[in-house]
Write an enzyme that holds these catalytic residues in place. Structure first.
Site, PDB file in Angstrom:
ATOM      1  N   CYS A  36      24.157  80.985  -4.118  1.00  7.83           N
ATOM      2  CA  CYS A  36      23.526  80.187  -3.073  1.00  7.83           C
ATOM      3  C   CYS A  36      24.213  80.341  -1.726  1.00  7.83           C
ATOM      4  O   CYS A  36      25.342  80.820  -1.634  1.00  7.83           O
ATOM      5  CB  CYS A  36      23.570  78.696  -3.441  1.00  7.83           C
ATOM      6  SG  CYS A  36      22.900  78.278  -5.056  1.00  7.83           S
ATOM      7  N   CYS A  40      22.796  75.059   0.561  1.00  4.81           N
ATOM      8  CA  CYS A  40      21.769  74.887  -0.470  1.00  4.81           C
ATOM      9  C   CYS A  40      21.568  73.399  -0.787  1.00  4.81           C
ATOM     10  O   CYS A  40      22.542  72.657  -0.975  1.00  4.81           O
ATOM     11  CB  CYS A  40      22.178  75.631  -1.737  1.00  4.81           C
ATOM     12  SG  CYS A  40      20.921  75.545  -3.047  1.00  4.81           S
ATOM     13  N   CYS A  67      19.333  82.217  -5.594  1.00  7.83           N
ATOM     14  CA  CYS A  67      18.785  80.878  -5.822  1.00  7.83           C
ATOM     15  C   CYS A  67      17.364  80.790  -5.268  1.00  7.83           C
ATOM     16  O   CYS A  67      17.089  81.263  -4.157  1.00  7.83           O
ATOM     17  CB  CYS A  67      19.684  79.846  -5.142  1.00  7.83           C
ATOM     18  SG  CYS A  67      19.019  78.161  -5.136  1.00  7.83           S
ATOM     19  N   CYS A  70      17.455  77.835  -1.996  1.00  9.93           N
ATOM     20  CA  CYS A  70      17.983  78.180  -0.672  1.00  9.93           C
ATOM     21  C   CYS A  70      17.713  79.625  -0.284  1.00  9.93           C
ATOM     22  O   CYS A  70      17.918  80.001   0.869  1.00  9.93           O
ATOM     23  CB  CYS A  70      19.477  77.896  -0.593  1.00  9.93           C
ATOM     24  SG  CYS A  70      20.511  78.955  -1.651  1.00  9.93           S
ATOM     25  N   CYS A 317      55.481 107.874   1.699  1.00 10.75           N
ATOM     26  CA  CYS A 317      55.787 109.284   1.479  1.00 10.75           C
ATOM     27  C   CYS A 317      55.717 110.079   2.778  1.00 10.75           C
ATOM     28  O   CYS A 317      56.203 111.216   2.839  1.00 10.75           O
ATOM     29  CB  CYS A 317      54.862 109.882   0.424  1.00 10.75           C
ATOM     30  SG  CYS A 317      53.114 109.665   0.762  1.00 10.75           S
TER      31      CYS A 317
END
Length: 359
Positions: A36, A40, A67, A70, A317
């Site tokens: 969501c 939401c 969802c 939302c 390195c």
């Protein structure tokens, strides 16, 4: 995934439906399998049932579906009608493998869909649909369902085709995927060009410049050695190294402290440990480094250990040069090696000052 210290803040924003957090995070709800937006209107889950993600793609690949209340991928103020239409079509049949005919039936131009999805979500529509389908497959396999069931549920009649598609998205064949064996990979921008960071929730496994020759083979070896999938996303160690890289390039970092997972032979790990003890601004020859690890005649093996290092900058390195003062080799390119050595030498005073201030 979101760093642990941010989760409580995001959960509070979720409880308050705080609009300031729109686009900042998405929340996956373990009990319902949906993800969501922060605002939401649905009943809020318990904190322990929430997983927080920075992007919708991360939530999709973690097996969550959008969802229906939302609509996190199709909010009217943020995406076009075309994108919303296609997202809803995918959710109606998430196992569907999209073809040109499917676009024509919806009176949608496939190239337009590609551009709009790429602009909005950072992936094409086909990539979105595939990520949604394979996210479901990953969830099914992790829940203990047989691979064949996940294959058929996702619309793959051919087991080889399913394995190939799964591997391209998840980075591991489904039969080899083990519980909790997922590594996240993220793109990090630096002044010397983009780098890729790969980590789990505990430690950093790989940090390399994206254009390094043989990077694909490095990632493949990492996948095989750890028996893990590698999928897009962030973890705590990736966020940590992202912050430390910014400090390093600003000349404010005394040493990297991000937790590391070193996958090498005992000799290689001995060399890497010694490399981390070389102060910024200083160099060693391969022969000197061999003597420091107690094997004066093993300078070729030291050079090979340098080449096997998968944690650029963190295991420095680039501070190893030839005995005659020449730069020698470097996986990230000699121009970067030269820049790094000059940067560390020029910033030596800043490093010392910052260290003294920190102490």
């Amino acid at each position: 995934m979101i760093l642990a210290e941010w989760k409580e803040e995001y959960y509070q924003a979720l409880l308050e439906k705080n609009t300031e957090y729109e686009g900042v995070f998405y929340v996956g709800v373990k009990t319902t399998g949906v993800f969501c937006r922060p605002t939401c209107p649905a009943r809020k889950p318990k904190f322990e049932n929430c997983e927080f993600y920075e992007t919708a793609k991360e939530a999709l690949l973690a097996s969550f579906r959008p969802c229906q209340r939302c609509r996190p991928l199709s909010h009217p103020s943020r995406v076009s009608d075309l994108v919303r239409q296609l997202v809803e079509a995918v959710e109606a049949h998430p196992e569907k493998r999209w073809k040109d005919e499917d676009f024509r039936q919806l009176s949608v131009d496939a190239s337009t869909a590609r551009r709009q999805f790429k602009k909005r979500f950072g992936m094409t529509f086909v990539e979105y649909a595939r990520a949604r389908r394979m996210g479901l497959a990953l969830g099914n396999i992790r829940s203990g369902r047989p691979v064949i069931d996940a294959q058929l549920a996702m619309g793959y009649e051919s087991s080889s085709g399913f394995r190939d598609a799964f591997s391209r998205i998840m980075g591991a064949a489904p039969s080899r995927l083990e519980e909790n064996r997922v590594l996240r990979a993220a793109w990090l921008d630096t002044p010397l060009g983009p780098m890729i960071a790969i980590a789990d929730e505990e430690a950093l496994y790989l940090l390399e410049f994206v254009d390094r020759r043989g990077l694909e083979r490095e990632v493949e070896r990492l996948r095989k050695r750890t028996k893990s999938a590698v999928i897009p996303g962030f973890t705590g160690p990736i966020r940590s190294i992202e912050r430390e890289l910014a400090q390093y390039f600003d000349g404010r970092l005394t040493e990297f402290t991000t937790p590391l997972r070193l996958l090498g032979t005992p000799f290689q790990q001995q060399v890497w440990t010694r490399l981390r003890q070389i102060p910024p601004g200083e160099t060693r020859s391969y022969a000197e480094l061999a003597s420091e690890v107690g094997s004066p005649s093993a300078f070729r093996a030291v050079a090979q250990a340098n080449g096997a290092n998968q944690l650029a900058l963190v295991i420095p390195c680039h501070r190893v040069i030839n005995a005659n003062g020449d730069l020698g080799g470097y996986g990230g390119g000699l121009s970067r090696k030269s820049w790094l050595l000059k940067h560390e030498k020029q910033e030596g005073g800043a490093y010392d000052a910052y260290s003294n201030q920190a102490n």
